[in-house]
Design a protein around this motif. Structure first.
Motif, PDB file in Angstrom:
ATOM      1  N   ALA A 179     -23.213 -33.553 -26.024  1.00  0.00           N
ATOM      2  CA  ALA A 179     -22.021 -32.785 -26.379  1.00  0.00           C
ATOM      3  C   ALA A 179     -22.211 -31.940 -27.635  1.00  0.00           C
ATOM      4  N   LEU A 180     -22.756 -32.535 -28.681  1.00  0.00           N
ATOM      5  CA  LEU A 180     -22.907 -31.802 -29.932  1.00  0.00           C
ATOM      6  C   LEU A 180     -23.996 -30.739 -29.841  1.00  0.00           C
ATOM      7  N   ASP A 181     -25.052 -31.010 -29.063  1.00  0.00           N
ATOM      8  CA  ASP A 181     -26.084 -29.995 -28.837  1.00  0.00           C
ATOM      9  C   ASP A 181     -25.487 -28.806 -28.086  1.00  0.00           C
ATOM     10  N   LEU A 217     -26.281 -31.342 -19.995  1.00  0.00           N
ATOM     11  CA  LEU A 217     -24.904 -31.736 -20.264  1.00  0.00           C
ATOM     12  C   LEU A 217     -24.218 -32.316 -19.041  1.00  0.00           C
ATOM     13  N   GLU A 218     -24.435 -31.720 -17.889  1.00  0.00           N
ATOM     14  CA  GLU A 218     -23.761 -32.189 -16.680  1.00  0.00           C
ATOM     15  C   GLU A 218     -24.181 -33.611 -16.320  1.00  0.00           C
ATOM     16  N   GLU A 219     -25.408 -33.994 -16.676  1.00  0.00           N
ATOM     17  CA  GLU A 219     -25.900 -35.341 -16.376  1.00  0.00           C
ATOM     18  C   GLU A 219     -25.419 -36.365 -17.396  1.00  0.00           C
ATOM     19  N   ALA A 220     -25.315 -35.947 -18.674  1.00  0.00           N
ATOM     20  CA  ALA A 220     -24.917 -36.880 -19.735  1.00  0.00           C
ATOM     21  C   ALA A 220     -24.046 -36.149 -20.756  1.00  0.00           C
ATOM     22  N   PRO A 221     -22.777 -35.889 -20.409  1.00  0.00           N
ATOM     23  CA  PRO A 221     -21.896 -35.084 -21.265  1.00  0.00           C
ATOM     24  C   PRO A 221     -21.785 -35.574 -22.710  1.00  0.00           C
ATOM     25  N   LEU A 222     -21.586 -36.854 -22.916  1.00  0.00           N
ATOM     26  CA  LEU A 222     -21.386 -37.355 -24.276  1.00  0.00           C
ATOM     27  C   LEU A 222     -22.672 -37.328 -25.086  1.00  0.00           C
ATOM     28  N   GLU A 223     -23.790 -37.570 -24.422  1.00  0.00           N
ATOM     29  CA  GLU A 223     -25.069 -37.595 -25.132  1.00  0.00           C
ATOM     30  C   GLU A 223     -25.445 -36.217 -25.676  1.00  0.00           C
ATOM     31  N   ILE A 240     -29.356 -26.492 -22.321  1.00  0.00           N
ATOM     32  CA  ILE A 240     -28.464 -27.577 -22.744  1.00  0.00           C
ATOM     33  C   ILE A 240     -27.432 -27.875 -21.658  1.00  0.00           C
ATOM     34  N   GLU A 241     -26.941 -26.837 -20.989  1.00  0.00           N
ATOM     35  CA  GLU A 241     -25.968 -27.024 -19.909  1.00  0.00           C
ATOM     36  C   GLU A 241     -26.557 -27.873 -18.784  1.00  0.00           C
ATOM     37  N   ASP A 242     -27.850 -27.701 -18.506  1.00  0.00           N
ATOM     38  CA  ASP A 242     -28.504 -28.512 -17.471  1.00  0.00           C
ATOM     39  C   ASP A 242     -28.419 -29.996 -17.806  1.00  0.00           C
ATOM     40  N   GLY A 288     -23.057 -29.708 -48.984  1.00  0.00           N
ATOM     41  CA  GLY A 288     -23.257 -29.128 -47.656  1.00  0.00           C
ATOM     42  C   GLY A 288     -23.468 -30.187 -46.591  1.00  0.00           C
ATOM     43  N   LEU A 289     -24.238 -31.230 -46.914  1.00  0.00           N
ATOM     44  CA  LEU A 289     -24.505 -32.300 -45.956  1.00  0.00           C
ATOM     45  C   LEU A 289     -23.237 -33.097 -45.660  1.00  0.00           C
ATOM     46  N   ILE A 290     -22.467 -33.382 -46.714  1.00  0.00           N
ATOM     47  CA  ILE A 290     -21.223 -34.119 -46.514  1.00  0.00           C
ATOM     48  C   ILE A 290     -20.250 -33.286 -45.679  1.00  0.00           C
ATOM     49  N   ALA A 291     -20.147 -31.990 -45.997  1.00  0.00           N
ATOM     50  CA  ALA A 291     -19.253 -31.105 -45.245  1.00  0.00           C
ATOM     51  C   ALA A 291     -19.662 -31.040 -43.783  1.00  0.00           C
ATOM     52  N   ALA A 292     -20.968 -30.995 -43.522  1.00  0.00           N
ATOM     53  CA  ALA A 292     -21.450 -30.940 -42.134  1.00  0.00           C
ATOM     54  C   ALA A 292     -21.085 -32.215 -41.381  1.00  0.00           C
ATOM     55  N   SER A 293     -21.210 -33.368 -42.046  1.00  0.00           N
ATOM     56  CA  SER A 293     -20.867 -34.637 -41.406  1.00  0.00           C
ATOM     57  C   SER A 293     -19.362 -34.725 -41.137  1.00  0.00           C
ATOM     58  N   LEU A 294     -18.569 -34.301 -42.105  1.00  0.00           N
ATOM     59  CA  LEU A 294     -17.116 -34.300 -41.913  1.00  0.00           C
ATOM     60  C   LEU A 294     -16.715 -33.340 -40.804  1.00  0.00           C
ATOM     61  N   ARG A 295     -17.334 -32.168 -40.798  1.00  0.00           N
ATOM     62  CA  ARG A 295     -17.040 -31.159 -39.779  1.00  0.00           C
ATOM     63  C   ARG A 295     -17.337 -31.704 -38.384  1.00  0.00           C
ATOM     64  N   ARG A 296     -18.462 -32.381 -38.261  1.00  0.00           N
ATOM     65  CA  ARG A 296     -18.852 -32.981 -36.978  1.00  0.00           C
ATOM     66  C   ARG A 296     -17.853 -34.053 -36.551  1.00  0.00           C
ATOM     67  N   ASP A 297     -17.465 -34.920 -37.469  1.00  0.00           N
ATOM     68  CA  ASP A 297     -16.576 -36.026 -37.111  1.00  0.00           C
ATOM     69  C   ASP A 297     -15.156 -35.552 -36.829  1.00  0.00           C
ATOM     70  N   ILE A 298     -14.732 -34.474 -37.477  1.00  0.00           N
ATOM     71  CA  ILE A 298     -13.432 -33.885 -37.153  1.00  0.00           C
ATOM     72  C   ILE A 298     -13.492 -33.252 -35.771  1.00  0.00           C
ATOM     73  N   ALA A 299     -14.576 -32.508 -35.515  1.00  0.00           N
ATOM     74  CA  ALA A 299     -14.725 -31.834 -34.221  1.00  0.00           C
ATOM     75  C   ALA A 299     -14.779 -32.830 -33.072  1.00  0.00           C
ATOM     76  N   PHE A 300     -15.455 -33.950 -33.286  1.00  0.00           N
ATOM     77  CA  PHE A 300     -15.646 -34.910 -32.206  1.00  0.00           C
ATOM     78  C   PHE A 300     -14.521 -35.934 -32.118  1.00  0.00           C
ATOM     79  N   GLY A 301     -13.530 -35.811 -33.003  1.00  0.00           N
ATOM     80  CA  GLY A 301     -12.362 -36.684 -32.924  1.00  0.00           C
ATOM     81  C   GLY A 301     -12.525 -38.031 -33.597  1.00  0.00           C
TER      82      GLY A 301
END
Length: 220
Positions: free
Chosen positions: A134-136, A126-132, A122-124, A14-27
């Motif tokens: 993004a995953l949240d 996000l606009e100030e620091a989109p990349l920081e 989170i949207e508040d 599950g942990l490996i799948a979550a890490s892979l899922r995150r890295d695929i999603a984030f490119g």
């Protein structure tokens, strides 16, 4: 003894799948790239067996493709893929919100309100620091959309929506990274959907959700 997985094995997969899922999603793992077990072990740790189990799980979710006798690769992410995912997600999610409005109680409404409130916070940021953030943002965004269909009474619909949403994640995060996300439009759309839910206005809820999903081609 009979080949059953231990809880520890399941946790590792599950942990490996979550890490892979995150890295695929984030490119980080790009569409079409080969996923070689030894290279993945160096990046994510875990046994070769655990990595294959995680890749098989992501294959079932549509994020990874199994190649005949040749291992795995990251699934494609073309405009045609996006349109297809978006079309299906629109159908599934609008059916789900309709059923939820039919069956959901006050507790469900409270869950939707809470999910929208968390996303707003989170949207508040996000606009100030989109990349920081993004995953949240992606996690809170998914939680809000899952909340909308949570009272549908259909575990299969919810599970299918889950997979479609994860498959569209790469496109949303790519748009965010490239500065193509309209934060104001996304906020307004989420608020309109919530307002329609609280009014128990099925027609308005479905219309607002449809416009939101298709207007950004699944990028929100």
């Amino acid at each position: 003894m009979f080949g059953r997985k231990s809880p520890a094995d399941s946790t590792v997969v599950g942990l490996i799948a979550a890490s892979l899922r995150r890295d695929i999603a984030f490119g980080t793992l790009t569409p079409g790239s080969r996923l070689k077990i030894e290279e993945l072990r160096a990046r994510y740790s875990g046994s070769a067996h655990s990595l294959r189990e995680a890749l098989s799980l992501l294959t079932a979710e549509g994020l990874v493709e199994a190649l005949a006798q040749k291992g795995f690769r990251v699934a494609s992410a073309t405009e045609a893929d996006l349109k297809d995912i978006t079309r299906l997600r629109r159908e599934v999610e609008t059916i789900g919100i309709g059923w939820s409005l039919e069956h959901g109680d006050v507790e469900w409404e409270g869950h939707v309100v809470a999910a929208r409130h968390k996303l707003s916070r989170i949207e508040d940021r996000l606009e100030e620091a989109p990349l920081e953030f993004a995953l949240d943002w992606e996690a809170a965004n998914k939680a809000f959309h899952k909340a909308l269909i949570a009272a549908s009474g259909s575990p299969r619909l919810i599970g299918f929506h889950d997979r479609l949403y994860d498959q569209s994640s790469r496109f949303r995060l790519a748009a965010l990274r490239e500065g193509r996300t309209d934060f104001g439009a996304s906020r307004t759309a989420h608020d309109r959907i919530l307002e329609a839910v609280l009014r128990r206005d099925r027609e308005a809820a479905v219309a607002s959700l449809t416009s939101h999903i298709t207007g950004g081609l699944g990028r929100s």
